[in-house]
Enzyme design. Structure first.
Site, PDB file in Angstrom:
ATOM      1  N   THR A 134       0.820  -1.212   0.000  1.00 12.28           N
ATOM      2  CA  THR A 134       0.000   0.000   0.000  1.00 12.28           C
ATOM      3  C   THR A 134       0.855   1.264   0.000  1.00 12.28           C
ATOM      4  O   THR A 134       1.991   1.246   0.491  1.00 12.28           O
ATOM      5  CB  THR A 134      -0.891  -0.004   1.265  1.00 12.28           C
ATOM      6  OG1 THR A 134      -1.477   1.271   1.429  1.00 12.28           O
ATOM      7  CG2 THR A 134      -0.090  -0.313   2.535  1.00 12.28           C
ATOM      8  N   ASP A 135       0.274   2.348  -0.493  1.00 10.64           N
ATOM      9  CA  ASP A 135       0.975   3.643  -0.425  1.00 10.64           C
ATOM     10  C   ASP A 135       1.034   4.166   1.014  1.00 10.64           C
ATOM     11  O   ASP A 135       1.774   5.101   1.309  1.00 10.64           O
ATOM     12  CB  ASP A 135       0.311   4.676  -1.345  1.00 10.64           C
ATOM     13  CG  ASP A 135      -1.166   4.923  -1.037  1.00 10.64           C
ATOM     14  OD1 ASP A 135      -1.719   4.301  -0.116  1.00 10.64           O
ATOM     15  OD2 ASP A 135      -1.770   5.772  -1.737  1.00 10.64           O
ATOM     16  N   GLU A 136       0.244   3.549   1.919  1.00  7.59           N
ATOM     17  CA  GLU A 136       0.198   4.050   3.300  1.00  7.59           C
ATOM     18  C   GLU A 136       1.530   3.857   4.017  1.00  7.59           C
ATOM     19  O   GLU A 136       1.792   4.501   5.033  1.00  7.59           O
ATOM     20  CB  GLU A 136      -0.956   3.390   4.077  1.00  7.59           C
ATOM     21  CG  GLU A 136      -2.271   3.633   3.373  1.00  7.59           C
ATOM     22  CD  GLU A 136      -3.520   3.308   4.188  1.00  7.59           C
ATOM     23  OE1 GLU A 136      -3.443   3.300   5.420  1.00  7.59           O
ATOM     24  OE2 GLU A 136      -4.563   3.076   3.557  1.00  7.59           O
ATOM     25  N   TYR A 159      -1.772  -0.711  10.954  1.00  7.31           N
ATOM     26  CA  TYR A 159      -1.911  -1.369   9.640  1.00  7.31           C
ATOM     27  C   TYR A 159      -0.720  -1.036   8.750  1.00  7.31           C
ATOM     28  O   TYR A 159      -0.030  -1.935   8.251  1.00  7.31           O
ATOM     29  CB  TYR A 159      -3.219  -0.941   8.959  1.00  7.31           C
ATOM     30  CG  TYR A 159      -3.242  -1.229   7.470  1.00  7.31           C
ATOM     31  CD1 TYR A 159      -3.234  -2.535   6.983  1.00  7.31           C
ATOM     32  CD2 TYR A 159      -3.256  -0.187   6.526  1.00  7.31           C
ATOM     33  CE1 TYR A 159      -3.233  -2.800   5.610  1.00  7.31           C
ATOM     34  CE2 TYR A 159      -3.264  -0.433   5.165  1.00  7.31           C
ATOM     35  CZ  TYR A 159      -3.251  -1.749   4.711  1.00  7.31           C
ATOM     36  OH  TYR A 159      -3.249  -2.007   3.357  1.00  7.31           O
ATOM     37  N   LYS A 163       2.348  -3.400   7.228  1.00 11.59           N
ATOM     38  CA  LYS A 163       2.617  -3.576   5.790  1.00 11.59           C
ATOM     39  C   LYS A 163       4.054  -3.144   5.474  1.00 11.59           C
ATOM     40  O   LYS A 163       4.735  -3.770   4.663  1.00 11.59           O
ATOM     41  CB  LYS A 163       1.624  -2.762   4.939  1.00 11.59           C
ATOM     42  CG  LYS A 163       0.191  -3.247   4.993  1.00 11.59           C
ATOM     43  CD  LYS A 163      -0.036  -4.637   4.399  1.00 11.59           C
ATOM     44  CE  LYS A 163       0.128  -4.693   2.899  1.00 11.59           C
ATOM     45  NZ  LYS A 163      -0.308  -6.025   2.366  1.00 11.59           N
TER      46      LYS A 163
END
Ligand code: NAD
Ligand code: TYD
Length: 357
Positions: A134-136, A159, A163
């Site tokens: 993810t870009d998060e 989260y 990741k």
């Protein structure tokens, strides 16, 4: 080509498997999924017979190394596309431990079992391990700038921290053991089969049912929306043509504030439901307590995948959002089947406190 997909009964995995079976007639897909609240094996009940023949579901956990080893040898796996994860930021805030178990330990076990298999397999040069991230992991942007593949990791939530850790393990397995891995970091997806805890499906269903529309904070946070089928096309390109050891960012190029999304959904739904004036669904909008550590803006620079793999998103945001709305309205059986008692409990826990404060 025998491919192991993990987490294929969730939102993106389901779209990926259905799309890949349709456009890659030489692929056979084994879907390994633990069927958490987010997984639904019934998503494949309507496959055409020639696709159903090339699909197998296995109920199991990515952290179960002996099961993974058995699948590798029984199925003659030539590549892995790894979607399985705990994926919802709000759930990670209320209960982080599961995120460490699946996203970090689970990914590590899958990597290690893959390495053991890869070392002994015939045609090891053809093997690929594609990790979906993810870009998060890059943290939050201000109102300017974009995430590139070289942006330093700076995750905010349990989260995104989990990741980020999994991405580091994937890169470590490439650098240390030469396992041919690839990573993609994508922006927020939307489309059919998304579990109705995430912004877009939650709002669609709340509008339909005339429930309050809970917008966190002032609603000005920005996400870069990617239609799930555009994402799946990008993943097939990275899997088939990407260079091992590399990361590819995938963005939809459709930045919108959350409040803009909610307005748009109200308008799309009102058109379909014949609501207007004082009955407009916009009256249901309710600003509620913000998410702790809420990242302000995500936006992806997709130049690398565009230049190197000639991918770009093909769906126009407003059209694909309209198709998504129609999909939910036409699949209320699916919606009702995934909204279990546990789902209702989650909605109560996550929103009650926000509404009260
Ligand atoms: P999802 O929550 O809809 O689905 C996750 C799937 O993984 C479910 O079917 C679940 O049963 C399965 N799963 C969970 N734990 C498992 C385990 N231990 N073993 C086997 N299966 C397990 O998630 P999604 O939205 O489809 O996301 C897929 C991947 O894409 C995730 O890795 C996520 O981090 C990433 N991602 C998603 C988005 C998005 O907008 N949805 C954006 C960026 C990245
Ligand atoms: P979400 O769909 O949970 O994705 P992510 O947190 O991974 O970006 O949320 C998208 C945006 O919408 C995020 O800024 C939080 C916000 N949001 C709300 O305002 N209300 C809600 O009820 C939800 C679920 C999200």
């Amino acid at each position: 080509m025998n491919i192991l997909v993990t987490g294929g009964a969730g939102f993106i995995g389901t779209n990926f498997i259905r799309h890949a079976l349709a456009i890659r007639p030489d692929w056979r897909i084994v879907n390994l999924d633990a069927l958490t609240y987010a997984g639904n094996p019934a998503n494949f009940e309507d496959l055409a017979p020639d696709q159903a023949e090339r699909y197998r579901f296995i109920h199991g956990d990515i952290g179960d190394a002996s099961l993974i080893e058995r699948i590798f040898s029984e199925e003659d796996i030539q590549g892995i596309i790894h979607f399985a994860a705990e994926s919802h930021v709000d759930r990670s805030i209320l209960g982080p431990e599961k995120f460490l178990k699946t996203n970090i330990i689970g990914t590590f076990r899958l990597l290690h079992a893959s390495l053991n298999f890869w070392k002994t397999m015939g045609r090891p040069e053809e093997f690929r391990f594609l990790h979906i991230s993810t870009d998060e992991v890059y943290g939050s942007l201000g109102s300017e700038g974009y995430f590139t593949e070289n942006t330093p990791y700076d995750p905010s939530s349990p989260y995104s921290a989990s990741k980020a850790a999994s991405d580091h393990f994937v890169n470590a397995y490439f650098r240390t053991y030469d396992l041919p891995t690839l990573i993609t970091n994508c922006s927020n997806n939307y489309g059919p089969f998304q579990f109705p805890e995430k912004l877009i499906p939650l709002m669609i269903l709340n509008i339909l049912e005339k429930k309050s529309l809970p917008v966190y904070g002032d609603g000005k946070n920005v996400r870069d929306w990617l239609y799930v089928i555009d994402h799946c096309d990008a993943l097939i390109r990275v899997f088939e043509q990407g260079k091992p050891g590399e990361t590819y960012n995938i963005g939809g190029g459709a930045e919108r504030q959350n409040i803009e999304i909610v307005y748009l959904l109200c308008d799309l739904m009102d058109k379909r439901l014949g609501r207007s004036g004082s009955k407009s669904s916009r009256n249901l909008i309710h600003f509620v307590t913000d998410r702790p550590g809420h990242d302000f803006r995500y936006a992806i620079d997709s130049a690398k995948i565009k230049q190197e793999l000639e991918w770009s998103p093909h769906h126009r945001f407003e059209d694909a959002l309209g198709n998504t709305v129609d999909w939910y309205l036409n699949h209320m059986d699916w919606v009702n089947s995934v909204r279990s008692g546990a789902y209702r409990k989650w909605i109560e826990i996550n929103y009650q406190e926000r509404e009260n404060s």
